[in-house]
Every structure is written in C-alpha cells, then in structure tokens.
Design a protein around this motif. Structure first.
Motif, PDB file in Angstrom:
ATOM      1  N   PHE A 219       0.849  -1.196   0.000  1.00  0.00           N
ATOM      2  CA  PHE A 219       0.000   0.000   0.000  1.00  0.00           C
ATOM      3  C   PHE A 219       0.878   1.237   0.000  1.00  0.00           C
ATOM      4  O   PHE A 219       2.070   1.192   0.310  1.00  0.00           O
ATOM      5  CB  PHE A 219      -0.945   0.010   1.210  1.00  0.00           C
ATOM      6  CG  PHE A 219      -0.259   0.230   2.537  1.00  0.00           C
ATOM      7  CD1 PHE A 219      -0.096   1.513   3.053  1.00  0.00           C
ATOM      8  CD2 PHE A 219       0.207  -0.848   3.286  1.00  0.00           C
ATOM      9  CE1 PHE A 219       0.530   1.709   4.283  1.00  0.00           C
ATOM     10  CE2 PHE A 219       0.826  -0.649   4.515  1.00  0.00           C
ATOM     11  CZ  PHE A 219       0.994   0.633   5.016  1.00  0.00           C
ATOM     12  N   THR A 220       0.281   2.367  -0.330  1.00  0.00           N
ATOM     13  CA  THR A 220       0.998   3.638  -0.315  1.00  0.00           C
ATOM     14  C   THR A 220      -0.015   4.783  -0.254  1.00  0.00           C
ATOM     15  O   THR A 220      -1.205   4.600  -0.529  1.00  0.00           O
ATOM     16  CB  THR A 220       1.895   3.791  -1.560  1.00  0.00           C
ATOM     17  OG1 THR A 220       2.777   4.901  -1.388  1.00  0.00           O
ATOM     18  CG2 THR A 220       1.075   4.018  -2.828  1.00  0.00           C
ATOM     19  N   GLY A 221       0.456   5.958   0.116  1.00  0.00           N
ATOM     20  CA  GLY A 221      -0.379   7.162   0.069  1.00  0.00           C
ATOM     21  C   GLY A 221      -1.562   7.156   1.013  1.00  0.00           C
ATOM     22  O   GLY A 221      -2.573   7.809   0.731  1.00  0.00           O
ATOM     23  N   SER A 222      -1.466   6.469   2.139  1.00  0.00           N
ATOM     24  CA  SER A 222      -2.559   6.496   3.115  1.00  0.00           C
ATOM     25  C   SER A 222      -2.669   7.897   3.702  1.00  0.00           C
ATOM     26  O   SER A 222      -1.660   8.534   4.015  1.00  0.00           O
ATOM     27  CB  SER A 222      -2.294   5.492   4.232  1.00  0.00           C
ATOM     28  OG  SER A 222      -2.027   4.211   3.707  1.00  0.00           O
ATOM     29  N   SER A 223      -3.894   8.392   3.871  1.00  0.00           N
ATOM     30  CA  SER A 223      -4.019   9.754   4.401  1.00  0.00           C
ATOM     31  C   SER A 223      -5.344   9.979   5.120  1.00  0.00           C
ATOM     32  O   SER A 223      -6.371   9.389   4.778  1.00  0.00           O
ATOM     33  CB  SER A 223      -3.873  10.797   3.276  1.00  0.00           C
ATOM     34  OG  SER A 223      -4.936  10.713   2.347  1.00  0.00           O
ATOM     35  N   VAL A 224      -5.271  10.840   6.131  1.00  0.00           N
ATOM     36  CA  VAL A 224      -6.443  11.390   6.826  1.00  0.00           C
ATOM     37  C   VAL A 224      -6.257  12.899   6.814  1.00  0.00           C
ATOM     38  O   VAL A 224      -5.317  13.420   7.405  1.00  0.00           O
ATOM     39  CB  VAL A 224      -6.544  10.871   8.270  1.00  0.00           C
ATOM     40  CG1 VAL A 224      -7.682  11.586   9.010  1.00  0.00           C
ATOM     41  CG2 VAL A 224      -6.747   9.368   8.308  1.00  0.00           C
ATOM     42  N   VAL A 225      -7.132  13.596   6.098  1.00  0.00           N
ATOM     43  CA  VAL A 225      -7.008  15.038   5.899  1.00  0.00           C
ATOM     44  C   VAL A 225      -8.314  15.717   6.261  1.00  0.00           C
ATOM     45  O   VAL A 225      -9.394  15.227   5.872  1.00  0.00           O
ATOM     46  CB  VAL A 225      -6.626  15.367   4.437  1.00  0.00           C
ATOM     47  CG1 VAL A 225      -6.587  16.879   4.214  1.00  0.00           C
ATOM     48  CG2 VAL A 225      -5.295  14.742   4.069  1.00  0.00           C
ATOM     49  N   LEU A 226      -8.250  16.820   6.995  1.00  0.00           N
ATOM     50  CA  LEU A 226      -9.443  17.605   7.307  1.00  0.00           C
ATOM     51  C   LEU A 226      -9.544  18.803   6.372  1.00  0.00           C
ATOM     52  O   LEU A 226      -8.554  19.492   6.125  1.00  0.00           O
ATOM     53  CB  LEU A 226      -9.441  18.080   8.767  1.00  0.00           C
ATOM     54  CG  LEU A 226     -10.229  17.141   9.700  1.00  0.00           C
ATOM     55  CD1 LEU A 226      -9.448  15.863   9.955  1.00  0.00           C
ATOM     56  CD2 LEU A 226     -10.567  17.838  11.006  1.00  0.00           C
ATOM     57  N   LYS A 227     -10.743  19.026   5.851  1.00  0.00           N
ATOM     58  CA  LYS A 227     -11.012  20.165   4.979  1.00  0.00           C
ATOM     59  C   LYS A 227     -11.838  21.195   5.752  1.00  0.00           C
ATOM     60  O   LYS A 227     -12.786  20.826   6.461  1.00  0.00           O
ATOM     61  CB  LYS A 227     -11.790  19.722   3.749  1.00  0.00           C
ATOM     62  CG  LYS A 227     -11.097  18.628   2.933  1.00  0.00           C
ATOM     63  CD  LYS A 227      -9.883  19.164   2.211  1.00  0.00           C
ATOM     64  CE  LYS A 227      -9.288  18.117   1.280  1.00  0.00           C
ATOM     65  NZ  LYS A 227      -8.076  18.594   0.589  1.00  0.00           N
ATOM     66  N   PRO A 228     -11.500  22.480   5.639  1.00  0.00           N
ATOM     67  CA  PRO A 228     -12.250  23.502   6.389  1.00  0.00           C
ATOM     68  C   PRO A 228     -13.596  23.822   5.752  1.00  0.00           C
ATOM     69  O   PRO A 228     -13.902  24.949   5.380  1.00  0.00           O
ATOM     70  CB  PRO A 228     -11.303  24.705   6.330  1.00  0.00           C
ATOM     71  CG  PRO A 228     -10.582  24.544   5.041  1.00  0.00           C
ATOM     72  CD  PRO A 228     -10.402  23.054   4.854  1.00  0.00           C
ATOM     73  N   THR A 229     -14.406  22.765   5.597  1.00  0.00           N
ATOM     74  CA  THR A 229     -15.728  22.885   4.978  1.00  0.00           C
ATOM     75  C   THR A 229     -16.789  22.469   5.959  1.00  0.00           C
ATOM     76  O   THR A 229     -16.750  21.354   6.475  1.00  0.00           O
ATOM     77  CB  THR A 229     -15.814  21.996   3.714  1.00  0.00           C
ATOM     78  OG1 THR A 229     -14.718  22.268   2.856  1.00  0.00           O
ATOM     79  CG2 THR A 229     -17.124  22.234   2.992  1.00  0.00           C
TER      80      THR A 229
END
Length: 233
Positions: A219-229
C-alpha cells in the motif's frame, strides 16, 4: 502579532467564516499546527513507493525459499501498529482424489494508526458544531494474489477512544481476469458525523501469500485530511 491578529489570520487562511472560534485558544499555536489540508497519518508510504509510479513487479527467485514464511513484509512500518493473521488452508478447490504437494498459505497483514484530532490542532467547538469534512484516502497494489486482497476500516471515535460515532468499511472483490498491476485508490469523506469526535482510527488489511516464496500486497499514500468545509447532518 497579538492573539486577535493570529485569530484573524487563522480565519482568513482556512476560510473559517461562520465557524466557532473561541478567544480562549492559543491561535498562534493553532496556526503553526496547520490542522487543515495536511496528512495526519505518519509514515504513509512505508515501502518507499509513490502512487504516481506503477508498483514494482514481484521478483521470482531461482530457488524456493527455505524455512517458515516471514511474519510481515519488508518495509519501514514505524508509526504503524502491525499484526499478522495467518489463515487456514483452503482446500475447497481441490478435485476429489487429487494429490497436492503444497497449498498456498494466506495471511492478512494489518497496519493501523489512531489520530488525536485535538493534538493535531483542532478544537472541540469546531469538531462538534462545524464538523469539517474528514477525507480518507488509500492506495493498494493490484497484486492478483486472491479475489480479496484489501480491507479498510475507519472509525471516528469519542474522547474515550471506544465510542464509535461514525465508521466506514470496504472489502472489494478483485477482478483477476485482467492483469494490469496498478495502484487502486480508495477514498471516503466523513461529513455530518455528529458531535463528540476526537479521534480517527485508521486500519487496513492487505493479503499476503506464501508458496515456495513470500508474496505480499503493498500500500501507499494512506491519508487522513481535514477540509475547512462546514457540514451538517
């Protein structure tokens, strides 16, 4: 800069108009934490591979590997909690009376992380009232080892780390009729998830196989990102 100026800078930087922005926060620290638009997962590419390039083809050895199979694939899994679940042999596909010298042995290799949202710069009023979008992404290798080679389980947890407020799971079935050996991307957006979220538990499982040699699914590029929406139920 004054506290009010740092607060205004945060509001302008992330477009948080309408979001609860209490004066009691250290807004300089919040700004430096940069809680929006960055990946909260540590070491998202433990194999050192990018999703922008195809995964490498598995190397076939001239002689079979001797000894027991490895307990986990080769890679730098620092910052991940790992576990290995060896599966029972599957003899259902063997014709009656057939002589079998060796069967493939499968296992699930699990890697997981827990993200502390407050430690990453978010504040309770924002999480409870504004409920910014939480974007999950992951890429796994089309390894062709089995019909099921990947599982993803993501939970939004309360302050006690055990109360599940929202969750997402996927267990895709692979089409092995067309071999392309690419990265497959998985994504999900949490929105309107309700008050009380303080942690994100990210867990995925990838299937490995041992048959004369060890083959794994990367696997690669795992992410948890918050958007200011702002989101709403």
């Amino acid at each position: 800069m004054s506290s009010a100026e740092w607060k205004a800078k945060c509001e302008a930087e992330w477009g948080l108009q309408g979001a609860p922005i209490p004066d009691s926060l250290n807004w300089e620290s919040v700004f430096e934490a940069k809680p929006f638009g960055r990946n909260f997962l540590r070491n998202p590419c433990p194999y050192g591979l990018s999703k922008d390039s195809p995964p490498p083809e598995p190397e076939l050895r001239d002689t079979p590997s001797r000894g027991p199979p490895p307990s986990q694939p080769e890679g730098d899994f620092s910052d991940w909690t790992t576990s290995n679940d060896v599966l029972p042999y599957d003899s259902s596909c063997i014709p009656q009376g057939a002589v079998v010298c060796q069967l493939p042995r499968y296992s699930w290799f699990s890697t997981e992380q827990v993200v502390d949202l407050k430690a990453e710069g978010l504040w309770e009023e924002l999480l409870d009232e504004f409920q910014p979008k939480i974007v999950i992404q992951d890429c796994y290798e089309e390894s062709q080892l089995h019909d099921s080679i990947y599982q993803l389980h993501v939970k939004l947890l309360g302050s006690d780390k055990s109360t599940v407020i929202s969750e997402y799971s996927i267990n895709p079935t692979e089409d092995r009729s067309n071999y392309s050996h690419t990265w497959k991307e998985v994504s999900h957006v949490f929105s309107g998830y309700g008050a009380g979220v303080r942690y994100v538990h990210f867990l995925h499982r990838l299937k490995n196989m041992f048959l004369n040699d060890f083959f794994n699914t990367m696997f690669t590029g795992s992410s948890v990102v918050l958007k200011p929406t702002k989101t709403s139920p």
